[in-house]
Design a protein around this motif. Structure first.
Motif, PDB file in Angstrom:
ATOM      1  N   GLU A 191      34.152  -3.919  93.987  1.00 12.78           N
ATOM      2  CA  GLU A 191      35.180  -3.068  94.570  1.00 12.78           C
ATOM      3  C   GLU A 191      36.079  -2.462  93.479  1.00 12.78           C
ATOM      4  O   GLU A 191      36.178  -2.979  92.366  1.00 12.78           O
ATOM      5  N   THR A 192      36.727  -1.368  93.830  1.00  8.12           N
ATOM      6  CA  THR A 192      37.677  -0.711  92.926  1.00  8.12           C
ATOM      7  C   THR A 192      39.074  -0.834  93.521  1.00  8.12           C
ATOM      8  O   THR A 192      39.276  -0.501  94.688  1.00  8.12           O
ATOM      9  N   LEU A 193      40.023  -1.304  92.711  1.00 15.01           N
ATOM     10  CA  LEU A 193      41.381  -1.533  93.201  1.00 15.01           C
ATOM     11  C   LEU A 193      42.390  -0.651  92.494  1.00 15.01           C
ATOM     12  O   LEU A 193      42.238  -0.329  91.305  1.00 15.01           O
ATOM     13  N   CYS A 224      41.222  -9.944  89.634  1.00 12.70           N
ATOM     14  CA  CYS A 224      40.233  -8.964  90.104  1.00 12.70           C
ATOM     15  C   CYS A 224      39.007  -8.930  89.202  1.00 12.70           C
ATOM     16  O   CYS A 224      37.870  -8.901  89.680  1.00 12.70           O
ATOM     17  N   ALA A 231      35.702  -7.238  90.342  1.00 13.82           N
ATOM     18  CA  ALA A 231      36.243  -5.954  90.788  1.00 13.82           C
ATOM     19  C   ALA A 231      36.621  -5.093  89.594  1.00 13.82           C
ATOM     20  O   ALA A 231      36.680  -5.566  88.454  1.00 13.82           O
ATOM     21  N   LYS A 245      34.501 -11.522  97.548  1.00 14.87           N
ATOM     22  CA  LYS A 245      34.145 -10.313  98.290  1.00 14.87           C
ATOM     23  C   LYS A 245      34.571  -9.038  97.546  1.00 14.87           C
ATOM     24  O   LYS A 245      34.117  -7.938  97.875  1.00 14.87           O
ATOM     25  N   LEU A 246      35.465  -9.188  96.562  1.00 13.58           N
ATOM     26  CA  LEU A 246      35.930  -8.023  95.799  1.00 13.58           C
ATOM     27  C   LEU A 246      34.926  -7.602  94.724  1.00 13.58           C
ATOM     28  O   LEU A 246      35.130  -6.587  94.053  1.00 13.58           O
ATOM     29  N   TRP A 282      37.655  -4.360 106.424  1.00 12.09           N
ATOM     30  CA  TRP A 282      38.242  -5.702 106.326  1.00 12.09           C
ATOM     31  C   TRP A 282      39.564  -5.828 107.078  1.00 12.09           C
ATOM     32  O   TRP A 282      40.143  -6.916 107.148  1.00 12.09           O
ATOM     33  N   HIS A 323      40.099   0.300 107.231  1.00 18.45           N
ATOM     34  CA  HIS A 323      39.153  -0.368 106.325  1.00 18.45           C
ATOM     35  C   HIS A 323      38.358  -1.428 107.095  1.00 18.45           C
ATOM     36  O   HIS A 323      38.889  -2.062 108.023  1.00 18.45           O
TER      37      HIS A 323
END
Length: 300
Positions: free
Chosen positions: A189-191, A208, A213, A185-186, A175, A173
């Protein structure tokens, strides 16, 4: 009528099966069935319907079970009071843990607790929050260790430690080389997340969502180890509790990054019934856990 007969009745109401109830009480099925029939004869009322293969309680049976559960809880309190006549840190203690705490906390604290309190007999039980709450209410457990949630507000709670969550990403990744990462920064993003029933799911999702996120709706893990394996396979990124992560920055295809601004955390507490006379015992155990885990978290 005796206490054991009442325990048989409650076990049958919980398991809804004669064999399973008998196994839970460590007696034979005929013994349990016979004692419940004897209880019916003594009370002069039918507690069960015996016209079907299923266990069906009559209205009188359901009412009696509700009262018996209260009686058994009071009996447990009396037993606890009596135990205070001797050494307070001796005898059996049933402790419940949630799955996102137990496997990662127990290896660190059980040796310490056994060394510090050698006369204490520890019985450990792992299950999800709602089941722990029910078992604590009914007296099956003496105390529970879990993340503080709304469901535990009815109990007395002793804070144990505040545990940060760490971002886990595949080694490939972008990161992966970072030491820290702002939660901002999330955004977008998908977690990967745990499935329903895990309190960590709601806590992690809260951080999140606040960062912008999203949850991967196509997958819900049943355990932290499933989440870890998915990340290692390149299936996504996630947040893991600090105690569930290794000391190394990277291991087994996963890089661990300190999340900050804000640091996502969860409060782990020891909860017990307000009426329990064993408060001093719980406070001593909590103190040992707090000191040991605090040192562990500071080292990493």
């Amino acid at each position: 009528m005796n206490i054991r007969d009442l325990e048989y009745l409650v076990a049958l109401s919980e398991h809804q099966h004669f064999r399973k109830a008998a196994e839970a009480c460590f007696v034979s099925q005929p013994t349990l069935s016979g004692q419940i029939r004897k209880l019916e004869e003594e009370l002069g009322v039918a507690l069960l319907e015996r016209t079907s293969r299923r266990v069906l309680f009559t209205d009188a049976g359901l009412s009696l079970v509700a009262q018996v559960q209260k009686v058994l809880l009071e009996v447990k309190v009396l037993t606890e009071l009596a135990s205070q006549q001797g050494e307070s840190m001796a005898g059996p203690l049933h402790i419940g843990f949630i799955p996102t705490v137990g496997p990662y906390l127990l290896p660190h604290i059980i040796p310490v607790l056994k060394h510090t309190f050698p006369q204490l007999e520890l019985f450990l039980h792992e299950t999800q929050t709602y089941q722990l709450v029910q078992q604590l209410e009914s007296g099956k457990l003496d105390c529970i260790i879990l993340a503080a949630v709304k469901e535990t507000e009815q109990f007395k709670e002793i804070p144990l430690y505040s545990e940060p969550m760490v971002l886990a990403v595949p080694d490939e990744h972008p990161w992966a080389g970072r030491q820290t990462l702002d939660m901002a920064k999330l955004n977008g993003e998908t977690l990967l997340m745990l499935g329903d029933g895990h309190c960590l799911r709601d806590q992690a999702m809260g951080f999140c969502f606040a960062a912008g996120a999203h949850e991967d709706g196509s997958f819900k893990a049943t355990s932290l180890e499933t989440l870890r394996n998915m990340v290692a396979a390149g299936g996504g990124i996630t947040l893991l509790p600090k105690l569930a992560t290794p000391k190394e920055k990277s291991r087994d295809g996963i890089s661990y990054i300190k999340a900050c601004e804000p640091v996502p955390t969860r409060l782990i507490t020891l909860a017990y019934r307000p009426g329990s006379p064993l408060r001093g015992r719980y406070e001593k155990i909590a103190e040992v856990i707090n000191q040991h885990v605090a040192r562990r978290l500071e080292q990493e």
